[in-house]
Structure formats: structure tokens, C-alpha cells
Design an enzyme around this catalytic site. Structure first.
Site, PDB file in Angstrom:
ATOM      1  N   HIS A  44       0.587  -1.077   0.396  1.00 58.95           N
ATOM      2  CA  HIS A  44      -0.233   0.286   0.306  1.00 58.95           C
ATOM      3  C   HIS A  44       1.106   0.945  -0.250  1.00 58.95           C
ATOM      4  O   HIS A  44       1.206   2.142   1.066  1.00 58.95           O
ATOM      5  CB  HIS A  44      -1.105   0.161   1.406  1.00 58.95           C
ATOM      6  CG  HIS A  44      -1.934   0.582   1.425  1.00 58.95           C
ATOM      7  ND1 HIS A  44      -2.937   0.969   1.760  1.00 58.95           N
ATOM      8  CD2 HIS A  44      -1.920   2.045   0.695  1.00 58.95           C
ATOM      9  CE1 HIS A  44      -4.326   1.403   2.173  1.00 58.95           C
ATOM     10  NE2 HIS A  44      -2.860   2.749   1.128  1.00 58.95           N
ATOM     11  N   GLU A  71      -2.519  -1.727  -2.676  1.00 54.69           N
ATOM     12  CA  GLU A  71      -4.048  -1.082  -3.002  1.00 54.69           C
ATOM     13  C   GLU A  71      -3.479   0.706  -2.262  1.00 54.69           C
ATOM     14  O   GLU A  71      -1.778   1.269  -2.123  1.00 54.69           O
ATOM     15  CB  GLU A  71      -3.995  -1.345  -1.713  1.00 54.69           C
ATOM     16  CG  GLU A  71      -4.108  -2.410  -0.670  1.00 54.69           C
ATOM     17  CD  GLU A  71      -4.536  -2.638   0.404  1.00 54.69           C
ATOM     18  OE1 GLU A  71      -4.905  -3.728   1.449  1.00 54.69           O
ATOM     19  OE2 GLU A  71      -4.005  -1.494   1.858  1.00 54.69           O
ATOM     20  N   HIS A 192      -8.352  -5.550   6.970  1.00 51.61           N
ATOM     21  CA  HIS A 192      -8.552  -4.592   8.448  1.00 51.61           C
ATOM     22  C   HIS A 192      -8.679  -5.303   9.575  1.00 51.61           C
ATOM     23  O   HIS A 192      -9.812  -5.172  10.066  1.00 51.61           O
ATOM     24  CB  HIS A 192      -9.075  -3.465   8.252  1.00 51.61           C
ATOM     25  CG  HIS A 192      -8.357  -2.555   8.342  1.00 51.61           C
ATOM     26  ND1 HIS A 192      -7.862  -1.539   9.519  1.00 51.61           N
ATOM     27  CD2 HIS A 192      -7.690  -0.957   7.873  1.00 51.61           C
ATOM     28  CE1 HIS A 192      -6.929  -0.360   9.627  1.00 51.61           C
ATOM     29  NE2 HIS A 192      -6.927   0.088   8.196  1.00 51.61           N
TER      30      HIS A 192
HETATM   31  N1  PXP Z   1      -6.950  -2.993   3.379  1.00 48.59           N
HETATM   32  C1  PXP Z   1      -6.411  -1.829   3.554  1.00 48.59           C
HETATM   33  C2  PXP Z   1      -7.436  -1.720   2.353  1.00 48.59           C
HETATM   34  C3  PXP Z   1      -5.799  -0.869   4.283  1.00 48.59           C
HETATM   35  O1  PXP Z   1      -5.766   0.281   4.103  1.00 48.59           O
HETATM   36  C4  PXP Z   1      -4.885  -2.128   5.266  1.00 48.59           C
HETATM   37  C5  PXP Z   1      -4.570  -1.640   6.287  1.00 48.59           C
HETATM   38  O2  PXP Z   1      -3.346  -1.216   5.124  1.00 48.59           O
HETATM   39  C6  PXP Z   1      -5.347  -3.599   5.008  1.00 48.59           C
HETATM   40  C7  PXP Z   1      -6.250  -3.654   4.519  1.00 48.59           C
HETATM   41  C8  PXP Z   1      -4.126  -4.181   6.542  1.00 48.59           C
HETATM   42  O3  PXP Z   1      -4.662  -3.730   7.968  1.00 48.59           O
HETATM   43  P1  PXP Z   1      -4.177  -4.118   8.763  1.00 48.59           P
HETATM   44  O4  PXP Z   1      -2.740  -3.783   8.629  1.00 48.59           O
HETATM   45  O5  PXP Z   1      -4.775  -4.317  10.067  1.00 48.59           O
HETATM   46  O6  PXP Z   1      -3.947  -5.951   8.430  1.00 48.59           O
END
Ligand code: PXP
Length: 239
Positions: A44, A71, A192
Site C-alpha cells: 500500500h 492498494e 483491516h
Molecule cells: N486493506 C486495506 C485497504 C488497508 O488499507 C489495510 C491497511 O493498510 C489492510 C487491508 C490491512 O490491515 P491490517 O494492517 O490491519 O491487517
């Protein structure tokens, strides 16, 4: 059906950046995650490159033997250019603002339908599968179907927050969102704050879950259990 585990390696880059050198090396981390059983790698890149850098993304792309998911917010022209250059298997569009600590909401697929339609078409024309980050709200998921996206990624922070208080209540909106996604023939991803505690229950009660992307909790667990064991632990929760 095994839900795919895409490991988000942003946290490894954050650790590297904290000292300014190249330890830990994110390319090696991506290779090792795949060797240890990850079904994909997620990055990301944020506009200020405080986690993974644009140059990392370019270097990681050729070593991907599984699935590469990038992402980010397509309102940033340089993000769109990067994705079109690298051509990952999937791009996940996230409406995060520039200085946001982490993603904290999904798209309003109704208000932003025309914008999303246009940008999704750009990626799809380049042969890249598109997923859009959405809250688990029936009208929003139904609205996603009108944008031309292939998949939605359900934003799971609220589920994670409520899981220990009342898991049946916590999962309800997500199970319903999954039903709406299936009705509209949308593929389903989630991410997330998913972790070793809440993942299996999510997987069990959200039908058709194709992929989760997990970063923070998985990398934190790896400090205690090692990266290989941790990836295997998470994969087992997804069977
Ligand atoms: N999905 C998205 C769109 C995110 O922005 C993130 C965090 O960067 C995640 C998934 C993964 O989240 P986590 O780091 O809490 O597992």
C-alpha cells in the site's frame, strides 16, 4: 474453498525506514512470505512513501510468483501511473486521504459512482482486476456493482472492534454484505485488523470470501512465532 491469504508487507518497510538502511529487506520479505505459504503479497504505497516506497513496488513486482495486490487512492495520479506500469494481478482502490494514519472508511459507491466507473475502466482495460474498499453496508455493496468493479474488499475494522464483545452481532453486517455481493456477482475480499483471534470466525460466517489481506497483526505475531509459523497459523484459520 481456501480463502487466500495476501500478506501486507508495509509494516516490514516501516521497520526498515525507521533506521534508514535496508534491514529488513522488503524484497527478501516478499520472497520469504511466498515461500512460507502466503497466497499473495499486498503493498500500500502512500503518497509520502512513509511505509512501502514506489521503488519497492517496482522491485517487488518481478519476484511475485503468487498474486500481487497494490492498494491505494487513485486520486493520486502517480499511484495510477505506478499501477499501470507494474500491472499487478489486482488493484484495490482505497479512498484514504494523504496524511491518514491508516485506511478508515470505504467508498461511497453511490455518490462516487461516475468517478469510480471511469477509473475502474482504466485499470480493467490494462488487464488488472479491480477491488474497491467498502463498508459492509447493503446499499454501498449493491452500488459497487454499478461501478464495474470485479470485487469489493469489506473494511473489517468494526468487526474486529466488536468481535470480543459480541461476535454474532459483529459479523451480522458482513454476512449480509457477502450475500449482497454474491447476488450482484461481485467477488469478495476483506481486510483491516483481522488477526489470529477473529479470522476463523469471520471466514466461517462470511460465505464466498476469496481473499483477506493482513498486515499489522500478522507481522506483530511474527515477532513471537516467526514469520513462517505465523503465515501457516493464519492459513490454517482460513481453511
Ligand atoms: N486493506 C486495506 C485497504 C488497508 O488499507 C489495510 C491497511 O493498510 C489492510 C487491508 C490491512 O490491515 P491490517 O494492517 O490491519 O491487517
Amino acid at each position: 474453498m481456501q480463502t487466500k491469504l495476501s500478506v501486507n508487507i508495509n509494516k516490514i518497510a516501516t521497520l526498515r525506514n525507521s533506521r534508514g538502511g535496508d534491514n529488513p529487506n522488503v524484497i527478501k520479505a516478499a520472497i520469504d512470505c511466498q515461500t512460507f505459504g502466503a497466497d499473495g503479497i499486498t503493498v500500500h504505497p502512500r503518497p509520502d512513501e512513509r511505509h512501502i516506497r514506489y521503488s519497492d513496488v517496482r522491485e517487488i513486482a518481478p519476484i511475485i510468483t503468487t498474486e500481487f495486490n497494490i492498494e491505494g487512492n487513485p486520486l493520486e495520479d502517480k499511484f495510477v501511473a505506478l499501477v499501470l506500469e507494474v500491472k499487478p494481478h489486482q488493484v484495490t482502490l482505497v479512498p484514504d486521504s494523504r496524511d491518514q494514519l491508516t485506511s478508515n472508511h470505504g467508498w461511497d459507491t453511490i455518490k462516487e459512482k461516475n468517478y469510480l466507473r471511469g477509473i475502474i475502466e482504466v485499470f480493467k482495460k490494462a488487464g488488472i482486476r479491480v477491488s474497491i474498499f467498502t463498508d459492509p453496508v447493503e446499499a454501498i455493496v449493491a452500488g459497487a456493482a454499478d461501478t464495474g468493479t470485479d470485487r469489493v474488499e469489506l473494511y473489517t475494522e468494526e468487526y474486529a472492534r466488536q468481535y470480543h464483545k459480541d461476535k454474532e452481532h459483529a459479523i451480522a453486517a458482513y454476512a449480509n454484505a457477502a450475500r449482497v455481493a454474491a447476488e450482484h456477482k461481485l467477488g469478495l475480499n476483506a481486510g483491516h485488523d483481522l488477526d489470529r483471534d477473529n479470522l476463523a470466525y469471520f471466514r466461517k460466517h462470511v460465505p464466498g470470501l476469496l481473499e483477506v489481506s493482513i498486515g499489522h497483526a500478522l507481522i506483530a505475531d511474527a515477532l513471537y512465532y516467526g514469520l513462517e509459523n505465523t503465515i501457516q497459523l493464519y492459513r490454517r484459520q482460513l481453511q
